[in-house]
Design a protein around this motif. Structure first.
Motif, PDB file in Angstrom:
ATOM      1  N   LEU A 238      -5.991  35.937  29.705  1.00  0.00           N
ATOM      2  CA  LEU A 238      -6.928  36.409  30.719  1.00  0.00           C
ATOM      3  C   LEU A 238      -8.003  37.327  30.126  1.00  0.00           C
ATOM      4  O   LEU A 238      -9.164  37.289  30.536  1.00  0.00           O
ATOM      5  CB  LEU A 238      -6.173  37.129  31.846  1.00  0.00           C
ATOM      6  N   ALA A 239      -7.590  38.155  29.144  1.00  0.00           N
ATOM      7  CA  ALA A 239      -8.567  39.045  28.500  1.00  0.00           C
ATOM      8  C   ALA A 239      -9.609  38.237  27.738  1.00  0.00           C
ATOM      9  O   ALA A 239     -10.808  38.545  27.772  1.00  0.00           O
ATOM     10  CB  ALA A 239      -7.849  40.021  27.568  1.00  0.00           C
ATOM     11  N   LYS A 240      -9.162  37.193  27.055  1.00  0.00           N
ATOM     12  CA  LYS A 240     -10.082  36.315  26.319  1.00  0.00           C
ATOM     13  C   LYS A 240     -11.024  35.594  27.281  1.00  0.00           C
ATOM     14  O   LYS A 240     -12.233  35.499  27.040  1.00  0.00           O
ATOM     15  CB  LYS A 240      -9.263  35.305  25.510  1.00  0.00           C
TER      16      LYS A 240
ATOM     17  N   ILE B 205      -2.113  47.409  28.100  1.00  0.00           N
ATOM     18  CA  ILE B 205      -1.308  46.646  29.065  1.00  0.00           C
ATOM     19  C   ILE B 205      -0.053  46.096  28.406  1.00  0.00           C
ATOM     20  O   ILE B 205       1.056  46.257  28.920  1.00  0.00           O
ATOM     21  CB  ILE B 205      -2.136  45.505  29.695  1.00  0.00           C
ATOM     22  N   ASN B 206      -0.230  45.441  27.252  1.00  0.00           N
ATOM     23  CA  ASN B 206       0.937  44.888  26.547  1.00  0.00           C
ATOM     24  C   ASN B 206       1.704  45.934  25.748  1.00  0.00           C
ATOM     25  O   ASN B 206       2.820  45.664  25.288  1.00  0.00           O
ATOM     26  CB  ASN B 206       0.500  43.767  25.591  1.00  0.00           C
ATOM     27  N   LYS B 207       1.070  47.103  25.532  1.00  0.00           N
ATOM     28  CA  LYS B 207       1.687  48.161  24.717  1.00  0.00           C
ATOM     29  C   LYS B 207       1.986  47.652  23.306  1.00  0.00           C
ATOM     30  O   LYS B 207       3.037  47.920  22.733  1.00  0.00           O
ATOM     31  CB  LYS B 207       2.991  48.676  25.363  1.00  0.00           C
ATOM     32  N   ARG B 208       1.028  46.891  22.749  1.00  0.00           N
ATOM     33  CA  ARG B 208       1.172  46.296  21.428  1.00  0.00           C
ATOM     34  C   ARG B 208       0.099  46.841  20.490  1.00  0.00           C
ATOM     35  O   ARG B 208      -0.887  47.431  20.943  1.00  0.00           O
ATOM     36  CB  ARG B 208       1.052  44.765  21.531  1.00  0.00           C
TER      37      ARG B 208
ATOM     38  N   SER C 101     -10.328  42.373  24.987  1.00  0.00           N
ATOM     39  CA  SER C 101      -9.014  41.893  24.555  1.00  0.00           C
ATOM     40  C   SER C 101      -8.189  42.952  23.826  1.00  0.00           C
ATOM     41  O   SER C 101      -6.997  43.126  24.107  1.00  0.00           O
ATOM     42  CB  SER C 101      -9.179  40.660  23.661  1.00  0.00           C
ATOM     43  N   LEU C 102      -8.792  43.653  22.878  1.00  0.00           N
ATOM     44  CA  LEU C 102      -8.048  44.658  22.119  1.00  0.00           C
ATOM     45  C   LEU C 102      -7.536  45.787  23.014  1.00  0.00           C
ATOM     46  O   LEU C 102      -6.348  46.117  22.964  1.00  0.00           O
ATOM     47  CB  LEU C 102      -8.910  45.212  20.977  1.00  0.00           C
TER      48      LEU C 102
END
Length: 311
Positions: free
Chosen positions: A79-81, A243-246, A236-237
């Motif tokens: 979705l970010a992409k 959100i993903n905590k990555r 995206s970053l």
């Protein structure tokens, strides 16, 4: 020795064979056309077959146990992409029109930032990711085919989508998902096969790349490559981190352009002849983007990881 070499190169297990094959295809193309066996691995059909095998293996990792986290990671990246492609594509189109700027047309720009080489993404997983990242590649695979670009262009009023293309993408993933959930042994077996497939997949990708296309795309192609990688840092970053905590390497890794992006201008021009004047130049520039992002993205992901860890 080979494994040590691969570890020194970001996503080396796929990038090194890809670079070797691209050199052979550029300077001694006959080497890859000795007979039907060598021609098969370097053909579009051979590449598609390897991608299908890879997608089955990737789909097998999307087990019910991993489903929630894998879907979350994959959907956030997807979705970010997509949001990046729509927002930046809209701003580019409204600001510069079809002609774009510096010789980069709106068609070339949108095709570049809305495309994704899922094979390289999977290759980077072996360096930075875990089993959930592998499973999330089943979702990010959607970005790796022209259908995603068509959908983006369609939303901007440029092209239409074909349901057949969606089905063609989904079938190998669905087969993998079914196999992985039927038997745990299938899941483990197919997970182990990916590291062995990657060098051959990289070689097949490189066999379709002509390094001289960098010169055909010229300076605009190089600028477009940098813009494509830079687009990762807009939406995206931050989404991957907050959100993903990555760490964010996965977000950067979705900003390579797959080889199929080169055919997008032709397909769009066929649907809408008014884009015909932009077709050849856009295709040449996208050829440059395919090569340059394949080299820049693994490097950018590696540098970002070092920066992230230092913080």
């Amino acid at each position: 020795m080979i494994s040590r070499f691969f570890k020194r190169v970001p996503a080396g297990i796929i990038v090194a064979p890809m670079f070797l094959a691209s050199i052979l295809n550029t300077f001694v193309p006959g080497f890859l056309q000795v007979g039907p066996m060598t021609a098969a691995i370097s053909s579009k059909e051979g590449l598609n077959a390897l991608i299908d095998v890879t997608l089955v293996a990737v789909g097998s990792q999307l087990t019910f146990k991993r489903l929630e986290l894998a879907l979350k990671r994959g959907l956030v990246l997807f979705l970010a992409k997509w949001l990046t492609a729509i927002v930046l594509g809209f701003l580019f189109f409204k600001s510069f029109g079809r002609d774009g700027f510096l010789g980069i047309s709106a068609l070339a720009f949108i095709a570049a930032i809305s495309n994704h080489n899922n094979a390289l993404f999977i290759g980077l997983i072996s360096d930075y990711g875990d089993e959930y990242d592998v499973a999330s590649a089943a979702i990010t695979a959607i970005i790796s085919v022209p259908i995603f670009t068509f959908l983006t262009l369609s939303m901007l009023g440029i092209a239409d989508i074909t349901p057949t293309s969606i089905l063609d993408l989904c079938l190998p993933l669905l087969v993998g998902i079914v196999l992985g959930n039927i038997d745990k042994n299938f899941c483990e077996f197919l997970a182990a096969t990916q590291m062995y497939i990657m060098p051959f997949l990289g070689f097949a990708i490189g066999a379709g790349i002509n390094i001289m296309s960098i010169f055909k795309g010229g300076l605009p192609g190089l600028v477009l490559s940098i813009l494509t990688v830079g687009a990762a840092f807009v939406i995206s970053l931050p989404a991957d981190i907050f959100i993903n905590k990555r760490p964010g390497w996965a977000a950067i890794s979705t900003y390579t352009a797959a080889g199929n992006s080169v055919i997008v201008p032709t397909l769009v021009a066929n649907l809408d002849p008014s884009w015909k004047p932009y077709e050849s130049l856009a295709s040449a520039q996208l050829g440059t983007v395919v090569i340059m992002t394949s080299l820049l993205v693994p490097l950018a992901a590696s540098l970002w990881m070092k920066f992230y860890k230092s913080k």
